[in-house]
Design an enzyme around this catalytic site. Sequence first.
Site, mmCIF file in Angstrom:
data_model
loop_
_atom_site.group_PDB
_atom_site.id
_atom_site.type_symbol
_atom_site.label_atom_id
_atom_site.label_comp_id
_atom_site.label_asym_id
_atom_site.label_seq_id
_atom_site.Cartn_x
_atom_site.Cartn_y
_atom_site.Cartn_z
ATOM 1 N N LYS A 34 0.852 -1.208 0.000
ATOM 2 C CA LYS A 34 0.000 0.000 0.000
ATOM 3 C C LYS A 34 0.877 1.244 0.000
ATOM 4 O O LYS A 34 2.054 1.202 0.386
ATOM 5 C CB LYS A 34 -0.942 0.037 1.215
ATOM 6 C CG LYS A 34 -0.274 0.049 2.608
ATOM 7 C CD LYS A 34 0.166 1.416 3.117
ATOM 8 C CE LYS A 34 0.879 1.304 4.454
ATOM 9 N NZ LYS A 34 1.697 2.440 4.817
ATOM 10 N N GLY A 38 4.297 -6.500 5.894
ATOM 11 C CA GLY A 38 3.991 -7.469 6.952
ATOM 12 C C GLY A 38 2.494 -7.529 7.225
ATOM 13 O O GLY A 38 1.917 -8.611 7.368
ATOM 14 N N LEU A 91 5.473 0.383 3.279
ATOM 15 C CA LEU A 91 4.581 -0.159 2.243
ATOM 16 C C LEU A 91 3.635 -1.222 2.794
ATOM 17 O O LEU A 91 2.887 -1.858 2.033
ATOM 18 C CB LEU A 91 5.411 -0.733 1.082
ATOM 19 C CG LEU A 91 6.267 0.287 0.318
ATOM 20 C CD1 LEU A 91 7.175 -0.427 -0.687
ATOM 21 C CD2 LEU A 91 5.385 1.308 -0.413
ATOM 22 N N ALA A 133 9.508 -0.619 5.000
ATOM 23 C CA ALA A 133 9.637 0.370 3.928
ATOM 24 C C ALA A 133 8.522 1.412 3.928
ATOM 25 O O ALA A 133 8.525 2.322 3.121
ATOM 26 C CB ALA A 133 9.645 -0.357 2.584
ATOM 27 N N ASP A 171 -2.774 -1.732 10.338
ATOM 28 C CA ASP A 171 -3.017 -1.697 8.889
ATOM 29 C C ASP A 171 -3.636 -3.000 8.362
ATOM 30 O O ASP A 171 -4.040 -3.060 7.195
ATOM 31 C CB ASP A 171 -1.702 -1.470 8.120
ATOM 32 C CG ASP A 171 -1.204 -0.033 8.248
ATOM 33 O OD1 ASP A 171 -1.990 0.830 8.688
ATOM 34 O OD2 ASP A 171 -0.032 0.214 7.906
HETATM 35 P P1 ATP Z 1 3.987 -0.177 7.839
HETATM 36 O O1 ATP Z 1 3.931 0.531 6.522
HETATM 37 O O2 ATP Z 1 2.691 -0.905 8.199
HETATM 38 O O3 ATP Z 1 4.568 0.622 8.960
HETATM 39 P P2 ATP Z 1 6.353 -1.443 6.957
HETATM 40 O O4 ATP Z 1 6.128 -1.697 5.511
HETATM 41 O O5 ATP Z 1 7.137 -0.215 7.294
HETATM 42 O O6 ATP Z 1 4.971 -1.424 7.689
HETATM 43 P P3 ATP Z 1 7.038 -4.233 7.358
HETATM 44 O O7 ATP Z 1 7.658 -4.581 6.040
HETATM 45 O O8 ATP Z 1 5.679 -4.750 7.618
HETATM 46 O O9 ATP Z 1 7.095 -2.663 7.607
HETATM 47 O O10 ATP Z 1 8.067 -4.745 8.493
HETATM 48 C C1 ATP Z 1 8.118 -4.225 9.800
HETATM 49 C C2 ATP Z 1 8.921 -5.189 10.700
HETATM 50 O O11 ATP Z 1 8.151 -6.365 10.906
HETATM 51 C C3 ATP Z 1 10.251 -5.623 10.113
HETATM 52 O O12 ATP Z 1 11.273 -5.140 10.952
HETATM 53 C C4 ATP Z 1 10.233 -7.145 10.088
HETATM 54 O O13 ATP Z 1 11.359 -7.720 10.707
HETATM 55 C C5 ATP Z 1 8.976 -7.548 10.870
HETATM 56 N N1 ATP Z 1 8.178 -8.596 10.177
HETATM 57 C C6 ATP Z 1 7.503 -9.587 10.762
HETATM 58 N N2 ATP Z 1 6.838 -10.325 9.865
HETATM 59 C C7 ATP Z 1 7.064 -9.790 8.652
HETATM 60 C C8 ATP Z 1 6.628 -10.106 7.336
HETATM 61 N N3 ATP Z 1 5.816 -11.144 7.066
HETATM 62 N N4 ATP Z 1 7.051 -9.314 6.330
HETATM 63 C C9 ATP Z 1 7.858 -8.241 6.595
HETATM 64 N N5 ATP Z 1 8.298 -7.917 7.820
HETATM 65 C C10 ATP Z 1 7.920 -8.675 8.854
#
Ligand code: ATP
Length: 280
Positions: A11, A103, A100, A98, A137
């Site tokens: 997203k 997770g 995005l 990121a 989210d």
């Molecule tokens: P948001 O935009 O919701 O803040 P994000 O994109 O910044 O999320 P994610 O890629 O979801 O962040 O990862 C956040 C943390 O969650 C990472 O440090 C990772 O180690 C941990 N994590 C646990 N499970 C997963 C998964 N299935 N995919 C990615 N990261 C994961």
Amino acid sequence: MNTLTLFAPAKINYLLDVIGKRPDGYHDLRMIMQRVNLCDEITLTVTNSTEINVSCNSKGVPDGPGNITWKAARAMLDITGSECGVNIEIKKNIPVAAGLGGGSSDAASVLMGMNELLQCRLTEKKLMEIGCKLGADVPFFIFKKTALAEGVGEKLTPLPNIPKCWILLVNPGVHVSTAWVYRSLQLTSRRELNKLPEFFGSIEDVVSILSNDLESVTISAFPIIADIKSRLMDLGAIGSMMSGSGPTVFGIFKSLDVAETACHEIINGTNWFVATVETL
Ligand code: ATP
């Protein structure tokens, strides 16, 4: 059927207003969230053991109970009282940490996939309630529509008329801690919110709402984000913004050709994650 492969999309946030801090430590937000066609691939296989196993092709992602998909599977097995186990295989295409939502999207796919595989027949509303306990989210990815998200992100209203557009995602790979960004945000009092358009007739209407309260905080530590924004505009984007707490920056383009040319220009000489995607 005991196996199922699902595509978990990323997203971006067209809008992210932080309204105020809540007594429970979370923040009240107003967001406009848009899914894009960059997807992780999640393969679920139901087994006769009672174990949950997670394997992932990306080194930075935990493979046991630390993985949000493990927690999603645990919640589904507990709620339905199923005595089976599940293997979760994750092929990560969405950059990790990121901004995005990778997770959260993976977790939403596990909830929806296990609902189908185990024939639980839980409603979308129930799955969203379970998802909200895993991450703010997660409900959005179960909702599966462009949405206005309020509360911590769980109160969702569909925005069906937002036009489709081409998006260039640029992630410079710097490590941004979401907790640090929210801690560093200076909130004085609960803020007045800008009125949103009633109707989004054109891509320009989308560009007119681009705003992210977290952007200046992340840019103060990582000025490269501001550089990427101006680069995207120089290369033909009609709007550009950081997504979530960063560090991914997105540019909005009216044509695929211009977006792809910009993509090649930016990839050249960097080891960044750069991808042209389409809104879903
Ligand atoms: P948001 O935009 O919701 O803040 P994000 O994109 O910044 O999320 P994610 O890629 O979801 O962040 O990862 C956040 C943390 O969650 C990472 O440090 C990772 O180690 C941990 N994590 C646990 N499970 C997963 C998964 N299935 N995919 C990615 N990261 C994961």
